[in-house]
Design an enzyme around this catalytic site. Structure first.
Site, PDB file in Angstrom:
ATOM      1  N   SER A   1     101.082  62.464 110.879  1.00  0.00           N
ATOM      2  CA  SER A   1     101.824  62.948 112.048  1.00  0.00           C
ATOM      3  C   SER A   1     103.332  62.954 111.875  1.00  0.00           C
ATOM      4  CB  SER A   1     101.475  62.107 113.276  1.00  0.00           C
ATOM      5  OG  SER A   1     100.254  62.537 113.792  1.00  0.00           O
TER       6      SER A   1
ATOM      7  N   LYS B   1     104.875  66.274 112.048  1.00  0.00           N
ATOM      8  CA  LYS B   1     105.060  66.957 113.335  1.00  0.00           C
ATOM      9  C   LYS B   1     106.535  67.097 113.718  1.00  0.00           C
ATOM     10  CE  LYS B   1     100.453  65.481 114.664  1.00  0.00           C
ATOM     11  NZ  LYS B   1      99.602  64.575 115.472  1.00  0.00           N
TER      12      LYS B   1
ATOM     13  N   TYR C   1      97.506  73.113 110.492  1.00  0.00           N
ATOM     14  CA  TYR C   1      97.724  71.752 110.996  1.00  0.00           C
ATOM     15  C   TYR C   1      97.173  70.698 110.026  1.00  0.00           C
ATOM     16  CZ  TYR C   1      97.066  67.618 113.935  1.00  0.00           C
ATOM     17  OH  TYR C   1      97.063  66.333 114.420  1.00  0.00           O
TER      18      TYR C   1
ATOM     19  N   TYR D   1     102.812  57.539 119.730  1.00  0.00           N
ATOM     20  CA  TYR D   1     101.612  57.603 120.571  1.00  0.00           C
ATOM     21  C   TYR D   1     101.838  56.754 121.825  1.00  0.00           C
ATOM     22  CZ  TYR D   1     100.234  58.557 115.751  1.00  0.00           C
ATOM     23  OH  TYR D   1     100.197  59.009 114.469  1.00  0.00           O
TER      24      TYR D   1
ATOM     25  N   VAL E   1      99.243  58.275 110.990  1.00  0.00           N
ATOM     26  CA  VAL E   1      98.137  57.362 110.720  1.00  0.00           C
ATOM     27  C   VAL E   1      97.978  57.043 109.227  1.00  0.00           C
ATOM     28  CG1 VAL E   1      96.796  57.828 112.800  1.00  0.00           C
ATOM     29  CG2 VAL E   1      96.423  59.207 110.754  1.00  0.00           C
TER      30      VAL E   1
END
Ligand code: GLU
Length: 314
Positions: free
Chosen positions: A66, A69, A193, A245, A263
């Site tokens: 992530s 992102k 993705y 998160y 992660v």
């Protein structure tokens, strides 16, 4: 900036982290990630003059997951500017990264660009006419450019592993497609993705890649501008509020810096005007953030007096 102080802090923190026995648990829901040795820890920081200091396993490549992102958000804002916010919100979710409940309640518009649904919508925004290869090239070119390293690549086995098991992400993408929040075929958006999540980088490469966020859109105080100043600041704001998160509040409280975790156990943290830092340790805490990575950043920020809430020099 006193390099000696930073060098000592990084070296000592890396030694402490190497000796830690309570290292969290590696992510197992992506089969390829379950095999990573939790005994590893790396840290790297780049300062205003471009000096890169590192310790531990800072040269070992890991799955950035992530953390990617942040870079896709940068590219999507480049492509759509403020129109991106019609598709994605800017509020913390308070829910796990792959939650689907909120998405239904909010008519397919994800809370923020860093939860899975939001990141898939952002990825869709940089995908033209289902051309996944072109979109991936764009992402890789950007990363190679900002990190100054042409060797950065996708770990195909991780990408395949995610594509084979990412059922929840398929559900999120299809649901958003039904609301026209994503415009391309869900499979195509997910292809991009999964592949950008599977990009492998070392702490050294990642710390370099984050420089444009530390210096208001430039790779250093005197470097050429890559993105507008306000955009860089806003990406940092989103990292601070949504980058961990439903552990984002805790990270802001303990570390006080914009950060984005993945992660795979990596975290990119930004000290505006001072440093871009990458840490990596594969064991995660209960909300999916690197356990030792978070602890190391907390200690480093404290030792260096770094916080976006610190009183600036008069
Ligand atoms: N590719 C991962 C997923 O979609 C990213 C998870 C993460 O790092 O938060 O599940």
């Amino acid at each position: 900036m006193e390099h000696e102080k930073l060098r000592t802090a990084i070296t000592e923190i890396a030694a402490d982290m190497a000796a830690e026995t309570d290292r969290g648990r590696v992510a197992t829901y992506i089969p390829e990630l379950a095999d990573v040795d939790p005994g590893q820890f790396g840290i790297a920081a780049v300062t205003a003059d471009g000096t890169l200091l590192s310790a531990g396993d800072a040269n070992t490549c890991f799955s950035i997951q992530s953390v990617s992102k942040v870079f896709t958000l940068t590219l999507a804002l480049e492509a759509l500017d403020d129109a991106l916010w019609d598709r994605v919100g800017r509020e913390p979710s308070g829910d796990p990264f792959n939650s689907i409940i909120q998405l239904e309640a909010e008519k397919g518009r994800p809370r923020n660009p860093f939860i899975n649904a939001g990141a898939i919508a952002v990825t869709d925004a940089i995908l033209d006419d289902d051309n996944a290869e072109e979109a991936l090239d764009k992402i890789l070119d950007f990363l190679r450019n900002v990190s100054g390293d042409n060797s950065i690549a996708i770990d195909d086995s991780v990408a395949r592993s995610e594509a084979a098991t990412g059922f929840r992400n398929y559900a999120l993408a299809n649901f958003m497609r039904s609301w026209s929040v994503i415009e391309n075929a869900p499979d195509r958006a997910l292809d991009v993705y999964f592949n950008h999540c599977a990009i492998a980088m070392s702490c050294r490469q990642l710390a370099n890649a984050g420089r444009y966020l530390a210096w208001d859109g430039k790779l250093g105080p005197n470097a050429e501008r890559l993105i507008p100043e306000q955009r860089a600041r806003r990406i940092n704001a989103l990292m601070l509020t949504c980058g961990h998160y439903d552990g984002s509040g805790e990270f802001a409280f303990r570390v006080g810096l914009p950060g984005k975790s993945g992660v795979g156990g990596g975290i990119l943290a930004i000290v505006p005007g001072q440093a871009s830092i990458a840490v990596w340790s594969p064991g995660l805490n209960a909300v999916g953030n690197s356990k030792l990575g978070s602890l190391a950043l907390e200690r480093l920020a404290e030792r260096m007096g770094w916080s976006v809430f610190a009183r600036g020099e008069a």
